[in-house]
Scaffold this motif. Structure first.
Motif, short mmCIF file in Angstrom:
data_model
loop_
_atom_site.label_atom_id
_atom_site.label_comp_id
_atom_site.label_asym_id
_atom_site.label_seq_id
_atom_site.Cartn_x
_atom_site.Cartn_y
_atom_site.Cartn_z
N ARG A 53 0.84 -1.20 0.00
CA ARG A 53 0.00 0.00 0.00
C ARG A 53 0.88 1.25 0.00
N ALA A 54 1.96 1.21 0.78
CA ALA A 54 2.86 2.36 0.84
C ALA A 54 3.65 2.52 -0.45
N VAL A 55 4.17 1.40 -0.97
CA VAL A 55 5.01 1.45 -2.17
C VAL A 55 4.23 1.95 -3.38
N PHE A 56 3.03 1.39 -3.59
CA PHE A 56 2.24 1.78 -4.76
C PHE A 56 1.52 3.11 -4.54
N GLY A 57 1.32 3.49 -3.29
CA GLY A 57 0.63 4.73 -3.01
C GLY A 57 1.54 5.94 -2.94
N VAL A 84 5.47 8.52 17.05
CA VAL A 84 4.39 7.94 17.87
C VAL A 84 3.15 7.72 17.03
N ARG A 85 2.78 8.73 16.23
CA ARG A 85 1.61 8.60 15.36
C ARG A 85 1.78 7.43 14.39
N SER A 86 2.99 7.30 13.84
CA SER A 86 3.23 6.24 12.88
C SER A 86 3.18 4.87 13.53
N ALA A 87 3.70 4.76 14.75
CA ALA A 87 3.67 3.48 15.45
C ALA A 87 2.24 3.05 15.73
N ILE A 88 1.42 3.99 16.19
CA ILE A 88 0.01 3.67 16.46
C ILE A 88 -0.71 3.36 15.16
N GLY A 89 -0.46 4.18 14.14
CA GLY A 89 -1.12 3.96 12.86
C GLY A 89 -0.72 2.65 12.21
N LEU A 90 0.56 2.30 12.29
CA LEU A 90 1.03 1.03 11.73
C LEU A 90 0.36 -0.15 12.42
N SER A 185 -1.95 20.87 15.37
CA SER A 185 -1.65 22.25 15.75
C SER A 185 -0.27 22.70 15.28
N THR A 186 0.63 21.75 15.00
CA THR A 186 1.99 22.13 14.62
C THR A 186 2.46 21.52 13.30
N GLU A 187 1.79 20.47 12.81
CA GLU A 187 2.26 19.76 11.63
C GLU A 187 1.30 19.95 10.46
N THR A 188 1.83 19.96 9.25
CA THR A 188 1.01 20.07 8.05
C THR A 188 0.41 18.71 7.70
N VAL A 189 -0.67 18.74 6.94
CA VAL A 189 -1.28 17.50 6.47
C VAL A 189 -0.29 16.73 5.60
N GLY A 190 0.45 17.46 4.76
CA GLY A 190 1.43 16.82 3.89
C GLY A 190 2.48 16.04 4.66
N SER A 191 2.99 16.64 5.74
CA SER A 191 4.02 15.95 6.52
C SER A 191 3.45 14.73 7.24
N ILE A 192 2.22 14.83 7.73
CA ILE A 192 1.60 13.72 8.43
C ILE A 192 1.40 12.53 7.49
N VAL A 193 0.86 12.82 6.31
CA VAL A 193 0.59 11.75 5.34
C VAL A 193 1.90 11.15 4.83
N PHE A 194 2.86 12.01 4.45
CA PHE A 194 4.11 11.54 3.86
C PHE A 194 4.89 10.65 4.82
N TRP A 195 5.09 11.10 6.03
CA TRP A 195 5.93 10.33 6.95
C TRP A 195 5.26 9.05 7.41
N PHE A 196 3.94 9.03 7.40
CA PHE A 196 3.26 7.78 7.71
C PHE A 196 3.48 6.77 6.59
N PHE A 197 3.43 7.22 5.35
CA PHE A 197 3.70 6.32 4.22
C PHE A 197 5.14 5.81 4.27
N VAL A 198 6.08 6.69 4.66
CA VAL A 198 7.47 6.27 4.79
C VAL A 198 7.59 5.20 5.86
N ALA A 199 6.95 5.41 7.01
CA ALA A 199 7.00 4.43 8.10
C ALA A 199 6.42 3.10 7.66
N CYS A 200 5.31 3.14 6.91
CA CYS A 200 4.69 1.90 6.42
C CYS A 200 5.63 1.17 5.45
#
Length: 308
Positions: A53-57, A84-90, A185-200
């Motif tokens: 999902r991460a590779v193709f997305g 922390v968000r990535s660990a929970i999301g993963l 409150s401190t992070e952009t949507v782009g950074s949240i989505v991108f780094w979660f895909f990287v973690a995955c």
């Protein structure tokens, strides 16, 4: 069921556009889950689904960033919060994919929609938010819906492991909701989505190297469809929040249950039981009432604020 932060909207709300974008995200999420379940039928394990999902997305996410907010948008301000968000999301997404393997599509999707119920509980316990009797009543109704679907004692015909995994996946999704409220409150949507895909991609890649196997072209095609659909769904969901308020678009997420029922019938000839339909109605009703209640409280709060 996926979650994202609530990006700040610019200009006036455009509810019709927001609703159409949200419905588009629901359709794409439905395609993703169906494709991943078909891949699971071919022997793909949950951690492989996370990886592919991460590779193709990822190309879709990068194109969205390049054409929209720009690649500079991915710079994190709080790296450890992302971790922390990535660990929970993963954890949550892996359990959700595992539930797809163990349960019929409609049941896995419906139980996944208990995430807002768990989010209400966690918001009270962790964020110390006030939760009134109306929202606690909605929580109770939602859990009654789970009981109706699962029928403790084994009479539902659903495997106990699948039910437990689906509920834990929903709990993980609710945990993501809580962390996103703090990250927003401190992070952009782009950074949240991108780094979660990287973690995955990283964690999923390690897991795939250990537990994965070689798959044929048909199965890889399903994984590619699932990955691309998931990324497009994430972007459409984000865009819907830029066009309209959460309370306007969130209720349409429950169309995903309808999508899962239709997909299950078309692809697996699976007709949901009366208990599944009744439980889905209770869970959806619980979520819709919670969304309505929050919208009403927010509207009353704004109305009560004196003009400057």
């Amino acid at each position: 069921m996926a979650t994202t932060s609530s990006p700040r909207r610019s200009g006036a709300d455009t509810p019709v556009r927001g609703i159409l974008l949200r419905i588009g995200s629901v359709v794409m999420f439905g395609i993703m889950f169906a494709a991943m379940k078909l891949a699971g039928d071919d022997g793909v394990v949950a951690i492989e689904m996370v990886f592919y999902r991460a590779v193709f997305g990822m190309p879709i996410v990068l194109a969205w960033l390049a054409l929209g907010p720009g690649l500079a948008d991915i710079q994190p301000n709080r790296p450890w919060a992302h971790a922390v968000r990535s660990a929970i999301g993963l954890t949550g997404i892996t359990l959700n994919f595992f539930a797809l393997i163990l349960l019929p599509l409609a049941d896995a999707t419906t139980i996944g929609f208990t995430a807002p119920i768990f989010a209400t509980i966690l918001s009270a316990l962790i964020l110390k938010e006030h939760v009134g009797r109306h929202r606690w009543m909605a929580v109770a109704i939602g859990f009654i819906g789970v009981i109706v679907i699962t029928r403790p004692g084994g009479s539902s015909g659903l495997p106990g492991l699948g039910i437990m995994v689906a509920l834990l996946g929903a709990l993980g999704t609710s945990g993501v909701t809580i962390t996103l409220r703090q990250l927003g409150s401190t992070e952009t949507v782009g950074s949240i989505v991108f780094w979660f895909f990287v973690a995955c991609a990283v964690v999923g890649g390690i897991g795939t190297a250990i537990w994965g196997s070689t798959h044929g072209l048909h199965t890889m095609g399903l994984l590619a469809i699932g990955g691309v659909a998931g990324a497009v769904a994430q972007i459409l969901m984000t865009a819907s929040l830029r066009a309209a308020s959460v309370s306007t678009v969130a209720p349409f997420d429950y169309l995903q249950i309808v999508m899962a029922i239709i997909m299950g019938w078309l692809l697996w000839y699976a007709v949901p039981s009366a208990a599944t339909l009744a439980g889905a109605a209770l869970i959806a009703g619980s979520g819709l009432y919670t969304a309505y209640r929050e919208h009403r409280l927010r509207r009353d709060s704004v109305a009560a604020t004196p003009p400057v």
